[in-house]
Design an enzyme around this catalytic site. Sequence first.
Site, PDB file in Angstrom:
ATOM      1  N   TYR A  19      61.276  11.854 -10.070  1.00 40.41           N
ATOM      2  CA  TYR A  19      62.570  12.116 -10.866  1.00 40.41           C
ATOM      3  C   TYR A  19      63.042  11.199 -11.850  1.00 40.41           C
ATOM      4  CZ  TYR A  19      63.161  16.364  -8.075  1.00 40.41           C
ATOM      5  OH  TYR A  19      62.852  17.613  -7.168  1.00 40.41           O
TER       6      TYR A  19
ATOM      7  N   HIS B 261      58.364  22.197  -7.377  1.00 47.95           N
ATOM      8  CA  HIS B 261      59.421  23.063  -7.588  1.00 47.95           C
ATOM      9  C   HIS B 261      60.558  22.670  -8.779  1.00 47.95           C
ATOM     10  CE1 HIS B 261      60.584  19.909  -5.120  1.00 47.95           C
ATOM     11  NE2 HIS B 261      61.718  19.872  -5.244  1.00 47.95           N
TER      12      HIS B 261
ATOM     13  N   ARG C 268      57.012  17.631  -0.561  1.00 52.33           N
ATOM     14  CA  ARG C 268      57.516  19.065  -1.087  1.00 52.33           C
ATOM     15  C   ARG C 268      56.597  19.585  -2.484  1.00 52.33           C
ATOM     16  NH1 ARG C 268      62.577  20.347  -2.608  1.00 52.33           N
ATOM     17  NH2 ARG C 268      61.264  22.385  -1.785  1.00 52.33           N
TER      18      ARG C 268
ATOM     19  N   HIS D 264      64.540  22.673  -9.648  1.00 50.07           N
ATOM     20  CA  HIS D 264      65.970  23.084  -9.183  1.00 50.07           C
ATOM     21  C   HIS D 264      66.757  23.621 -10.337  1.00 50.07           C
ATOM     22  CE1 HIS D 264      65.644  20.258  -5.924  1.00 50.07           C
ATOM     23  NE2 HIS D 264      64.777  19.498  -6.547  1.00 50.07           N
TER      24      HIS D 264
ATOM     25  N   TYR E  92      55.897  16.028  -4.246  1.00 48.24           N
ATOM     26  CA  TYR E  92      56.133  14.431  -4.084  1.00 48.24           C
ATOM     27  C   TYR E  92      56.176  14.312  -2.438  1.00 48.24           C
ATOM     28  CZ  TYR E  92      60.941  16.196  -4.376  1.00 48.24           C
ATOM     29  OH  TYR E  92      62.069  16.943  -4.267  1.00 48.24           O
TER      30      TYR E  92
HETATM   31 FE   LIG Z   1      63.360  18.387  -5.565  1.00 45.07          FE
END
Ligand SMILES: [Fe+2]
Length: 248
Positions: free
Chosen positions: A109, A166, A163, A168, A148
């Site tokens: 991120y 995906h 995870r 958000h 991740y």
């Molecule tokens: Fe996330």
Amino acid sequence: MAKRKTTKAFKPYDDRSQPTRSIKGYPNTLRRSPAKFYPRVVSLADVTGPRFTAAAVTADDADLSRQAPGQPRALGQLITVSGRVLDDAGKPVPDCLIEIWHANASGKYIHHNDPSPVPEDRNFRGRGRVVTDAQGRYSYRTVKPGGYAVPDDRPGDTIGWWRPPHIHLSLFGANFAARLVTQVFFPGDPLNDADLILGRIPDKAARERLIARYVPRTTSNSAEGDAPLLFSHDMVLRGRFETPFENR
Ligand SMILES: [Fe+2]
């Protein structure tokens, strides 16, 4: 988009179609959700207050795959995600602001709280915004996010949890107070079934409403150059077919 029957009488969502508040092995969920249910009355200001319109965003906001038009694009598989925002009767919701953010193709991120040593991508924009049109339609372009590894160094954390890829999403519905937060996943990913976030939704059909649908291309790849993979994803703001939202 899948067709569905609608009825005139409003039928609220089944609790099993929405995420549980706590997740065993993921203590963070308790800090991120209210401890009690607080009913909120919609005020006159909510109804008559300012609304988002298409003027709130630019065309560039719908492209997360590069910092600006003409700039190099981020690494990864180029994708386009399109769909509609609908109400409980299946009617389109226009002027719905959708905010989008996700990890880069390596699973990193753009955020100071992301501690992973995974590579950053200076060409990745990482966040975007779109507003639905009169038919409730939206579309944005980006690169497919990587999965991740979730840090598991605190007491109670699940060991070895990854995870799945995906995206958000935050949606503003009828007014500023009607903000809903959700995620969208990708079909066929082996991490989907093991994901604690997706798995916190008890109802299988509701979980599947969070998985985008792959759409085969009908136009030439060559004509578009860097042709994206296409995905479709509709979101329903309330009712029996409501999309699972995190901030219920
Ligand atoms: Fe996330």
